[in-house]
Write an enzyme that holds these catalytic residues in place. Structure first.
Site, PDB file in Angstrom:
ATOM      1  N   LYS A 224       1.122  -1.585   0.267  1.00  0.00           N
ATOM      2  CA  LYS A 224       0.126   0.056  -0.158  1.00  0.00           C
ATOM      3  C   LYS A 224       0.668   0.751   0.142  1.00  0.00           C
ATOM      4  O   LYS A 224       2.248   1.496   0.335  1.00  0.00           O
ATOM      5  CB  LYS A 224      -0.809  -0.198   1.136  1.00  0.00           C
ATOM      6  CG  LYS A 224      -2.123  -1.042   1.524  1.00  0.00           C
ATOM      7  CD  LYS A 224      -2.850  -1.439   2.949  1.00  0.00           C
ATOM      8  CE  LYS A 224      -3.883   0.166   2.829  1.00  0.00           C
ATOM      9  NZ  LYS A 224      -4.371  -0.243   4.145  1.00  0.00           N
TER      10      LYS A 224
ATOM     11  N   HIS B  35      -8.381 -11.681   4.020  1.00  0.00           N
ATOM     12  CA  HIS B  35      -7.933 -11.122   5.094  1.00  0.00           C
ATOM     13  C   HIS B  35      -7.707 -11.784   6.042  1.00  0.00           C
ATOM     14  O   HIS B  35      -6.363 -11.877   7.036  1.00  0.00           O
ATOM     15  CB  HIS B  35      -8.940 -10.217   5.369  1.00  0.00           C
ATOM     16  CG  HIS B  35      -7.766  -8.827   5.295  1.00  0.00           C
ATOM     17  ND1 HIS B  35      -6.380  -8.516   4.470  1.00  0.00           N
ATOM     18  CD2 HIS B  35      -7.348  -8.042   5.890  1.00  0.00           C
ATOM     19  CE1 HIS B  35      -6.206  -7.460   4.528  1.00  0.00           C
ATOM     20  NE2 HIS B  35      -6.154  -7.224   5.693  1.00  0.00           N
TER      21      HIS B  35
ATOM     22  N   ARG C   5      -4.482 -13.734   6.287  1.00  0.00           N
ATOM     23  CA  ARG C   5      -3.418 -12.505   6.353  1.00  0.00           C
ATOM     24  C   ARG C   5      -2.957 -11.811   7.607  1.00  0.00           C
ATOM     25  O   ARG C   5      -1.844 -12.155   8.621  1.00  0.00           O
ATOM     26  CB  ARG C   5      -3.119 -11.162   5.888  1.00  0.00           C
ATOM     27  CG  ARG C   5      -2.333 -10.183   6.123  1.00  0.00           C
ATOM     28  CD  ARG C   5      -2.615  -8.932   5.507  1.00  0.00           C
ATOM     29  NE  ARG C   5      -2.200  -7.289   6.027  1.00  0.00           N
ATOM     30  CZ  ARG C   5      -1.041  -7.495   5.579  1.00  0.00           C
ATOM     31  NH1 ARG C   5      -0.039  -7.928   5.434  1.00  0.00           N
ATOM     32  NH2 ARG C   5      -0.132  -6.357   6.438  1.00  0.00           N
TER      33      ARG C   5
ATOM     34  N   HIS D  39       3.033  -2.794   7.206  1.00  0.00           N
ATOM     35  CA  HIS D  39       2.679  -2.012   8.554  1.00  0.00           C
ATOM     36  C   HIS D  39       3.956  -0.837   8.914  1.00  0.00           C
ATOM     37  O   HIS D  39       4.764  -0.860   8.805  1.00  0.00           O
ATOM     38  CB  HIS D  39       2.261  -2.681   9.662  1.00  0.00           C
ATOM     39  CG  HIS D  39       1.174  -2.959   9.538  1.00  0.00           C
ATOM     40  ND1 HIS D  39       1.572  -4.076  10.757  1.00  0.00           N
ATOM     41  CD2 HIS D  39       0.410  -3.830   8.928  1.00  0.00           C
ATOM     42  CE1 HIS D  39      -0.214  -5.611  10.789  1.00  0.00           C
ATOM     43  NE2 HIS D  39      -1.001  -4.657   9.754  1.00  0.00           N
TER      44      HIS D  39
ATOM     45  N   TYR E 150      -2.974  -7.932  17.231  1.00  0.00           N
ATOM     46  CA  TYR E 150      -2.149  -8.849  16.425  1.00  0.00           C
ATOM     47  C   TYR E 150      -2.155  -9.644  18.131  1.00  0.00           C
ATOM     48  O   TYR E 150      -2.231 -10.547  18.554  1.00  0.00           O
ATOM     49  CB  TYR E 150      -1.566  -9.480  15.825  1.00  0.00           C
ATOM     50  CG  TYR E 150      -1.636  -9.474  13.843  1.00  0.00           C
ATOM     51  CD1 TYR E 150      -2.877  -9.729  14.270  1.00  0.00           C
ATOM     52  CD2 TYR E 150      -1.804  -7.843  14.043  1.00  0.00           C
ATOM     53  CE1 TYR E 150      -3.510  -9.421  12.385  1.00  0.00           C
ATOM     54  CE2 TYR E 150      -2.164  -7.423  12.562  1.00  0.00           C
ATOM     55  CZ  TYR E 150      -3.040  -8.663  11.681  1.00  0.00           C
ATOM     56  OH  TYR E 150      -3.547  -8.396  11.028  1.00  0.00           O
TER      57      TYR E 150
END
Length: 313
Positions: free
Chosen positions: A185, A254, A257, A280, A289
């Site tokens: 991204k 997702h 992931r 990230h 997480y």
């Protein structure tokens, strides 16, 4: 400042152009910024306000919150976009206008824990592709199975987003080193290593099979016409094997992931390393997480909790 529709429309476009140059943002992110600012400009224009000031901005956010009842997440995003636009106005027009008299804390986003698949579900998902491959009745379906097998494997093995899978080119894969250059991204790139020999073998097999599908460009994964596989097609591939494997019927690509990150932490990986592997920008994103990493919590508590070392019954 006095509101002028033509001036604001031109400034909004200039704002997006500056963001594109200074921050190298992706096309979709730039579109979101532009859309947020344009919607506020249209709203001011429709209500014939004469000024763009703190009162106007406050009224607009009350409208978003109370009249069209946007979610906290959507309002928070618009807050970020419009606040940056207002800062741009002050800098460009050499003003010192106070546009905001409230903070983004007004729109707190409820934190949802990432949803994952169990180890058994992931094994079942991968096995469903293998089972289909072993029972194919034509060369065409054999090629599709090999492709689909690699896509499912990479979604989990590297924790990739579906957009990152779709963007892969054959030159991004280094066969000798089993490394893959990921286009993430915001035009950010990261290099990942395929640590599973089985996955490397499957991907190498696919690169040979891919030539049978008459690829039109350098896309790693192609459709039946040889064109680049879209993110929607990748989603549909996941959903197909989700049904075949009878795993969580609400799961999405997702989930793999999220499972990748959670299992890394469960197995003792450092959170900074997980942040880098996931691509990230901030470790705050990765920290969520740790909330679902039960094995890691259990290990820490078993090893360090003071109550464990007391003899009192």
């Amino acid at each position: 400042m006095k509101y002028n529709n033509r001036q604001q429309t031109l400034l909004a476009q200039e704002f997006v152009d500056v963001l594109s140059i200074e921050r190298n943002l992706g096309e979709k992110t730039l579109y979101a910024y532009k859309n947020d600012v344009d919607n506020m400009i249209r709203w001011i224009d429709l209500r014939h306000y004469d000024d763009l000031n703190d009162e106007t901005v406050m009224m607009y956010f009350l409208y978003l919150q109370n009249e069209i009842e946007l979610s906290c997440r959507s309002i928070r995003r618009k807050y970020v976009s419009i606040r940056q636009y207002c800062d741009f106005l002050n800098k460009t027009l050499e003003m010192n206008e106070v546009f905001f008299k409230f903070s983004s804390r007004k729109f707190q986003i409820p934190r949802n824990l990432p949803k994952t698949l169990s180890k058994a579900e992931i094994q079942s998902l991968i096995a469903s592709v293998t089972a289909e491959f072993q029972n194919v009745s034509s060369d065409y379906h054999r090629r599709l199975c090999i492709r689909n097998m690699c896509i499912i494997e990479l979604l989990f093995c590297l924790g990739l987003r579906i957009g990152e899978i779709a963007a892969l080119d054959i030159e991004d894969y280094n066969r000798e080193e089993c490394s893959v250059l990921i286009h993430g991204k915001g035009k950010k790139e990261r290099m990942l290593f395929i640590s599973s020999p089985v996955v490397c073998q499957k991907l190498n097999h696919w690169l040979i099979t891919r030539l049978e599908m008459n690829p039109q460009d350098s896309a790693m994964f192609v459709n039946k016409s040889g064109g680049r596989l879209s993110i929607f097609s990748i989603e549909n591939i996941f959903y197909k094997y989700r049904e075949l494997s009878k795993i969580n019927p609400h799961s999405t690509p997702h989930f793999l992931r999220h499972s990748f990150a959670t299992q890394l932490l469960n197995n003792g990986a450092n959170i900074r390393d997980v942040q880098e592997l996931m691509g990230h920008n901030s470790i705050v994103t990765t920290q969520i997480y740790t909330e679902v990493s039960l094995n890691r919590k259990r290990e820490v508590l078993m090893k360090y909790n003071g109550r464990n070392f007391m003899n009192t019954v």
